[in-house]
Design an enzyme around this catalytic site. Structure first.
Site, PDB file in Angstrom:
ATOM      1  N   HIS A  33       1.508   4.466  -2.854  1.00 11.55           N
ATOM      2  CA  HIS A  33       1.574   5.930  -2.742  1.00 11.55           C
ATOM      3  C   HIS A  33       2.883   6.441  -3.313  1.00 11.55           C
ATOM      4  CE1 HIS A  33      -2.037   6.339  -0.395  1.00 11.55           C
ATOM      5  NE2 HIS A  33      -1.550   5.772   0.688  1.00 11.55           N
TER       6      HIS A  33
ATOM      7  N   HIS B  67       0.826  -1.208   0.000  1.00 16.67           N
ATOM      8  CA  HIS B  67       0.000   0.000   0.000  1.00 16.67           C
ATOM      9  C   HIS B  67       0.862   1.262   0.000  1.00 16.67           C
ATOM     10  CE1 HIS B  67      -3.592   2.369   1.557  1.00 16.67           C
ATOM     11  NE2 HIS B  67      -2.598   3.143   1.957  1.00 16.67           N
ATOM     12  N   GLU B  68       1.842   1.307   0.886  1.00 20.67           N
ATOM     13  CA  GLU B  68       2.678   2.514   0.975  1.00 20.67           C
ATOM     14  C   GLU B  68       3.502   2.708  -0.290  1.00 20.67           C
ATOM     15  OE1 GLU B  68       2.095   4.588   3.157  1.00 20.67           O
ATOM     16  OE2 GLU B  68       1.006   3.370   4.592  1.00 20.67           O
TER      17      GLU B  68
HETATM   18 ZN   LIG Z   1      -2.496   5.132   2.433  1.00 23.76          ZN
END
Ligand SMILES: [Zn+2]
Ligand SMILES: [Ca+2]
Ligand SMILES: [Ca+2]
Ligand SMILES: [Ca+2]
Length: 305
Positions: free
Chosen positions: A226, A222-223
């Site tokens: 980003h 997830h990170e």
């Molecule tokens: Zn996030």
């Protein structure tokens, strides 16, 4: 452009600051105590968050996202004149920085290699792969115990340890503060704040570690999403451009746990609860869409190539 946007899977209500921080937070002790909020979401009383461990603020404002989008599109337009087709595959060098406090946080090499494998599986369809270049260990109780985004501890840690250029993924692990699971910087931040570029993870979120429901390595997935230029699937809610990805249905709220179904926007499609950029449990999130893969390739071309 803000120099310190962050992301994470943690959302703190009302915490969207001028810096547009985004992060993930870990559910409060006893995630089972999460309560259903209007709209079908589960929020822990303390954090109002899903992945409660992904950081502070939860997402950039629609205005900031629009600004980033315009910047990225203008950079892409310039690059496309020189290079018509995106290169097929990109190997990303990874520098792993393990912060410890004595024996605390001292991750075994197997946890790190498993984490790299999780990333490679998740990103294979996107054409990106990850290759571990080095792992370093730093015994620093100030950086280890309760570090959060936007602090002098974070700045000092990254200034001391970050390696490589715009294409290098620097991952830091520690016992994060504020129940965070992790946070990340956006590619559009690199130029103004290159030393801050990277991903910070809760050490116990790595595969096989102890963060219940969040220990299969998808906090990193997830990170890194980003870091590759993706927003949360719930970015912008039901209206406007949302996450700037057309094949992720709009979503009003972050998802907690793993609901059988959730549909918070009247627009077409059910909420993408299995998407890596939502806030579901690690076991529940397992996909990026084709549109997200394209967005990552575009962001890479604009900011990291
Ligand atoms: Zn996030
Ligand atoms: Ca979308
Ligand atoms: Ca819908
Ligand atoms: Ca998963």
């Amino acid at each position: 452009m803000s120099s310190s946007e962050r992301f994470g899977r943690a959302v703190k209500l009302g915490a969207v600051s001028a810096l547009s921080l985004v992060a993930l937070v870990v559910p409060a002790a006893g995630a089972g105590g999460a309560v259903a909020a209007p709209g079908g979401d589960c929020f822990t009383p303390a954090h109002a968050a899903d992945r409660s461990k992904d950081g502070h603020a939860d997402s950039v404002s629609p205005a900031e996202a629009a600004r980033i989008e315009a910047d990225m599109q203008s950079k892409l337009a310039g690059k496309r004149t020189a290079r018509v087709a995106q290169a097929a595959a990109v190997s990303i060098p990874v520098y792993f920085h393990v912060i410890t406090s004595g024996s605390a946080g001292n991750l075994p090499a197997t946890a790190i290699s498993k984490q790299i494998s999780v990333l490679n599986s998740a990103y294979a369809p996107s054409g990106f792969s990850f290759s571990l270049v080095s792992t370093d260990y730093t015994n620093n109780s100030t950086w280890y115990n309760g570090i959060t985004d936007g602090t002098s501890a974070e700045r000092n840690m990254k200034n001391a340890l970050r390696k490589g250029g715009a294409n290098a993924l620097n991952i830091y692990t520690a016992k994060l503060g504020d129940d965070l699971l992790g946070w990340a910087t956006f590619p559009s931040n690199y130029k103004s704040q290159p030393k801050l570029d990277g991903v910070v993870l809760l050490d116990e979120s790595l595969p096989g570690r102890s963060a219940t429901n969040y220990n299969e390595g998808d906090t990193a997935t997830h990170e890194v999403g980003h870091w590759m230029g993706l927003y949360h699937t719930f970015q912008g809610g039901c209206s406007g451009s949302g996450d700037y990805v057309s094949d992720t249905p709009a979503e009003a709220t972050a998802t907690s746990g793993c609901p059988a179904s959730k549909d918070t926007c009247s627009s077409t499609g059910v909420d993408p609860v299995h998407n890596f950029m939502d806030y579901s449990y690690d076991s529940c999130m397992y996909e990026f869409t084709a549109g997200q893969n394209t967005r990552m390739q575009n962001a890479w071309s604009a900011y990291r190539a």
